[in-house]
Design a protein around this motif. Sequence first.
Motif, short mmCIF file in Angstrom:
data_model
loop_
_atom_site.label_atom_id
_atom_site.label_comp_id
_atom_site.label_asym_id
_atom_site.label_seq_id
_atom_site.Cartn_x
_atom_site.Cartn_y
_atom_site.Cartn_z
N THR A 168 0.74 -1.08 -0.04
CA THR A 168 -0.02 -0.10 -0.17
C THR A 168 0.86 1.27 0.04
N ILE A 169 0.59 2.02 -1.21
CA ILE A 169 1.25 3.43 -1.10
C ILE A 169 0.45 4.31 -0.36
N HIS A 170 0.79 4.76 0.79
CA HIS A 170 0.24 5.80 1.65
C HIS A 170 0.73 7.24 1.05
N ASN A 171 2.03 7.35 0.70
CA ASN A 171 2.66 8.57 0.39
C ASN A 171 3.91 8.20 -0.58
N LEU A 172 3.53 8.71 -1.76
CA LEU A 172 4.60 8.38 -3.01
C LEU A 172 5.92 9.18 -2.84
N ALA A 173 5.63 10.32 -2.12
CA ALA A 173 6.71 11.40 -2.07
C ALA A 173 7.88 10.77 -1.14
N TYR A 174 7.49 9.90 -0.19
CA TYR A 174 8.54 9.31 0.64
C TYR A 174 9.07 7.97 -0.01
N GLN A 175 10.28 7.97 -0.38
CA GLN A 175 10.51 6.55 -1.46
C GLN A 175 11.55 5.98 -0.60
#
Length: 466
Positions: A168-175
């Motif tokens: 699950t991607i909760h936030n793509l900005a944090y990689q």
Amino acid sequence: MSEPTSNRVLFAASEAFPLIKTGGLGDVAGSLPRALQGLKQDVRLILPAYTDVLARAGRLKTVAEFSIRHHSVRLLAGTLPGSRVPVWLVDYPELYDRPGHPYLGPDGKPWPDNALRYTFFAEAVVQVANKQLGLDWQPDVVHCNDWQTGLIPALLSLQAQRPATVFTIHNLAYQGTFPYQTYLDLGLSPDLWHLNALEYHGQLSFIKGGLVFADRINTVSPSYAREIQTPEFGYGLDGLLRHRKAALSGILNGIDLKEWNPGTDPFLAETYNRRSLSNKAVNKSALQQNLGLQPDADTLLIGFVGRLVEQKGVDILLDGMKQILSLPIQLAMLGSGEAQFETAMSEIAVQHAGRVAVKIGYSESLAHQIEAGSDVFLMPSRFEPCGLNQMYSMRYGTPPIVRQVGGLADTVIDANDANVKAKTATGFVFSGELGTDLYKTIARACDLYVDKSKWKSVQLAGMGHD
Ligand code: ADP
Ligand code: GLC
């Protein structure tokens, strides 16, 4: 209706409320396993045994002792407080026995060994998932969340037999990107170093482990699932996500109705529900008093709780501040994040004492009090995978003012004339990214606020929303 099939789900996360939380990921990791358990799924949560988690977890039992990278590690078993969800903690003090923020050191910077900390965690999860520890339980599905768990699907892919994986991607900005040298230092399999694996422009990318190798990918709202397939929101990974489109879905987060219930909330000066909405005013005056705002029942009090980072549109707020302050409003803000935003907001609070109050920090109780005591809740996010605060605020009879992106667009119905008339409106939605766009929307809220019966219908529609 037939009973759902029971699956064994191992839910891997780097934070879970009430054990440890930095944001919405923690809320979801604390509530989704419980909700799945309610649907008769056999769910277990696995987390690193950070200091604060050990302090809050209650009674723990050592259920396995094993070795990772020639270091001896313990698996501790307990229960998620306030629930019947079994929790497993990966106990290795050298990496996890650090109080406070799970990802940042006391200097506010990421722990220098974060890559090792979450590789180590992934390796532990893989051993649990593959029943290498002699436990009498093996998952059918491993559910991974955000970059900290990205290596789990990648490492499992190297095994002949393995459970299914969901990322699950909760936030793509944090990689979770690190230099190539870190990859070498970690000694990860050379098989994972290529464009269709963990390599990202010459760097190691943890999130790619999830995006490339998980059997299914999902994110936390339908709109965000579409947005991340475009260059504007894809943070360089939109191509990969388009490629995996058939395995990608967007499912809206739910909220924990027990934790966020104005009818029972222990943090409130006065509880209330749809039938006792007038009690909400007691919370407004308590909040004004607590924060040093002028006591005033009729001025629109705007609340904000969140990370003070660009994602949350703090710069849009700052851009419109002068115009916004020309309106009959007060502002109550709680948050922490980038120093430039903390400083700018704190200065405004000093210049406009009595009208603007800013608390820098993290406070569970004040977050609840702002949800209840404000008249509207502000979320002008530049992007928002789902957003939980706008859903909490609707439940608290505090219509949100949101930008039309991601989960905000999927959850809030704008108070335009037609929707107000149809009694379907639940908040205020704007597009654009200028301070003046936000200002106009706040002005719209001020106008509607004066019409007490229309206002109440917007509050009630939000409070009744699933
Ligand atoms: P995100 O996960 O992007 O930060 P969400 O809206 O999904 O945004 O969830 C944020 C969660 O973190 C909410 O439960 C919110 O109340 C909480 N939160 C954020 N900042 C603070 C803070 N300074 N104090 C208390 N709670 C906070
Ligand atoms: C992230 C997102 C937020 C979402 C939360 C839980 O932190 O920024 O929009 O609600 O995860 O999925």
